[in-house]
Structures are given as structure tokens and as C-alpha cells.
Design a protein around this motif. Structure first.
Motif, PDB file in Angstrom:
ATOM      1  N   LYS A  10       0.838  -1.205   0.000  1.00 15.03           N
ATOM      2  CA  LYS A  10       0.000   0.000   0.000  1.00 15.03           C
ATOM      3  C   LYS A  10       0.878   1.261   0.000  1.00 15.03           C
ATOM      4  O   LYS A  10       0.598   2.216  -0.726  1.00 15.03           O
ATOM      5  CB  LYS A  10      -0.912   0.025   1.226  1.00 15.03           C
ATOM      6  CG  LYS A  10      -2.044  -0.960   1.167  1.00 15.03           C
ATOM      7  CD  LYS A  10      -2.900  -0.847   2.434  1.00 15.03           C
ATOM      8  CE  LYS A  10      -4.019  -1.852   2.450  1.00 15.03           C
ATOM      9  NZ  LYS A  10      -4.863  -1.719   3.658  1.00 15.03           N
ATOM     10  N   THR A  13       2.447   1.710  -3.437  1.00 20.90           N
ATOM     11  CA  THR A  13       1.434   2.137  -4.405  1.00 20.90           C
ATOM     12  C   THR A  13       1.130   3.627  -4.246  1.00 20.90           C
ATOM     13  O   THR A  13       1.117   4.382  -5.232  1.00 20.90           O
ATOM     14  CB  THR A  13       0.147   1.309  -4.229  1.00 20.90           C
ATOM     15  OG1 THR A  13       0.450  -0.067  -4.476  1.00 20.90           O
ATOM     16  CG2 THR A  13      -0.948   1.775  -5.186  1.00 20.90           C
ATOM     17  N   GLU A  14       0.918   4.060  -3.003  1.00 25.26           N
ATOM     18  CA  GLU A  14       0.613   5.469  -2.744  1.00 25.26           C
ATOM     19  C   GLU A  14       1.807   6.374  -3.032  1.00 25.26           C
ATOM     20  O   GLU A  14       1.644   7.494  -3.513  1.00 25.26           O
ATOM     21  CB  GLU A  14       0.133   5.656  -1.306  1.00 25.26           C
ATOM     22  CG  GLU A  14      -1.243   5.093  -1.046  1.00 25.26           C
ATOM     23  CD  GLU A  14      -2.328   5.754  -1.892  1.00 25.26           C
ATOM     24  OE1 GLU A  14      -2.368   7.000  -1.949  1.00 25.26           O
ATOM     25  OE2 GLU A  14      -3.125   5.011  -2.502  1.00 25.26           O
ATOM     26  N   LEU A  60      -3.361   5.335   4.870  1.00 22.01           N
ATOM     27  CA  LEU A  60      -3.469   4.010   5.491  1.00 22.01           C
ATOM     28  C   LEU A  60      -4.578   4.027   6.536  1.00 22.01           C
ATOM     29  O   LEU A  60      -4.829   5.053   7.170  1.00 22.01           O
ATOM     30  CB  LEU A  60      -2.145   3.625   6.152  1.00 22.01           C
ATOM     31  CG  LEU A  60      -0.910   3.615   5.248  1.00 22.01           C
ATOM     32  CD1 LEU A  60       0.333   3.276   6.063  1.00 22.01           C
ATOM     33  CD2 LEU A  60      -1.073   2.644   4.093  1.00 22.01           C
ATOM     34  N   ASP A  64      -3.521  -0.658   9.421  1.00 23.69           N
ATOM     35  CA  ASP A  64      -2.222  -0.536   8.750  1.00 23.69           C
ATOM     36  C   ASP A  64      -1.245   0.246   9.623  1.00 23.69           C
ATOM     37  O   ASP A  64      -0.066  -0.140   9.761  1.00 23.69           O
ATOM     38  CB  ASP A  64      -2.370   0.179   7.398  1.00 23.69           C
ATOM     39  CG  ASP A  64      -3.240  -0.578   6.418  1.00 23.69           C
ATOM     40  OD1 ASP A  64      -3.332  -1.816   6.505  1.00 23.69           O
ATOM     41  OD2 ASP A  64      -3.834   0.088   5.543  1.00 23.69           O
TER      42      ASP A  64
END
Length: 148
Positions: A10, A13-14, A60, A64
Motif C-alpha cells: 500500500k 502504491t501510494e 493508510l 495498517d
């Protein structure tokens, strides 16, 4: 894949989506870019405050953010010879120069190891007319083996 690896995915990706640099993340939490990157890639434990800031930056959820504060399983490389060319060069470097490094450290310090816990790293671009160079400084506390 465990949940911490999912959090790393994540973050990556961000990071790409938002065009954020590791230095910007490090500046946000007040740590070095090297340590911060290792943490975001799942190899370090963030404090609550650091994890919250990273969570906000990378969108998040609270689960997370909690995982960013859990002591991770150390070791991000596969158990076989790495195939990524850049990582392989470090494998090659240790394969070729490992015994030299070990011999020189033992000659200078005695029988012991260089800590990867009491440790720092600095990666900088070194401008060179023949082609820019990668300057990596690894600094670890010497830990002598004890007799008992």
C-alpha cells in the motif's frame, strides 16, 4: 503474504501515485532517508507518532498504522540468490570482497562483528565527470566475541 507485506505494498502504491520521495517521508517523521525507507519497506518499527504521520501521508487505515508499530521479521531478501541487478551487485560485492572485509576488520578490531543494530547508513550521489558514483557509508558498532 502477511499483513505487514500488504502495508508495504500500500505504501509503495501510494508513493508512486502521489510522487513522494523517500526524503520527503523522512523529513515528515524527522529520521534519515535510509532508516525511513527501511521502515516503510517493512524492516523497522515506527513509533506511534511516526506511524500516524506515515498513515496520513499514504492514506493508510488504523489497522495498517498499527502494523507499522509491530516489530517486523527482519530480512527482506529471498532465501536464494537475488535476481534484481542492483541487489545482486551487493550480493556479488560480499561474495567477492566479504573475506577481505572480514580479514581487515579482524586485523583492525579483533575477533567480532559489525553490528547491524547499532548501525547507520548514508547514501549520497557523488558527482564525477566520468559518470556519477554511488557513495554508500555503512557504520556499525564493533561487537567483540567474549570468552566464557
Amino acid at each position: 503474504m502477511n499483513h505487514r507485506e500488504e502495508v508495504t505494498c500500500k505504501i509503495l502504491t501510494e508513493k508512486v501515485k502521489k510522487g513522494v520521495s523517500w526524503q520527503q517521508v523522512a523529513d515528515l517523521i524527522g529520521k534519515s532517508k535510509e532508516w525511513t525507507t527501511a521502515g516503510c519497506l517493512g524492516q523497522m518499527t515506527f513509533t506511534s507518532e511516526q506511524a500516524e504521520k506515515i498513515g496520513e501521508l499514504f492514506d493508510l487505515d488504523e489497522n495498517d498504522v498499527a502494523w507499522l508499530q509491530v516489530v517486523p521479521y527482519k530480512g527482506s531478501l529471498p532465501e536464494s540468490v537475488p535476481t534484481d541487478p542492483l541487489i545482486y551487485r551487493f550480493y556479488e560485492l560480499v561474495n567477492v570482497y566479504g573475506t577481505t572485509i572480514k580479514s581487515l576488520i579482524h586485523e583492525e578490531f579483533g575477533d567480532g562483528i559489525m553490528s547491524a543494530i547499532d548501525f547507520s547508513m548514508d547514501i549520497q550521489r557523488e558527482n564525477n565527470p566520468a559518470g556519477d558514483r554511488v557513495n554508500i557509508v555503512l557504520s556499525g558498532k564493533f561487537l567483540p566475541y567474549k570468552s566464557y
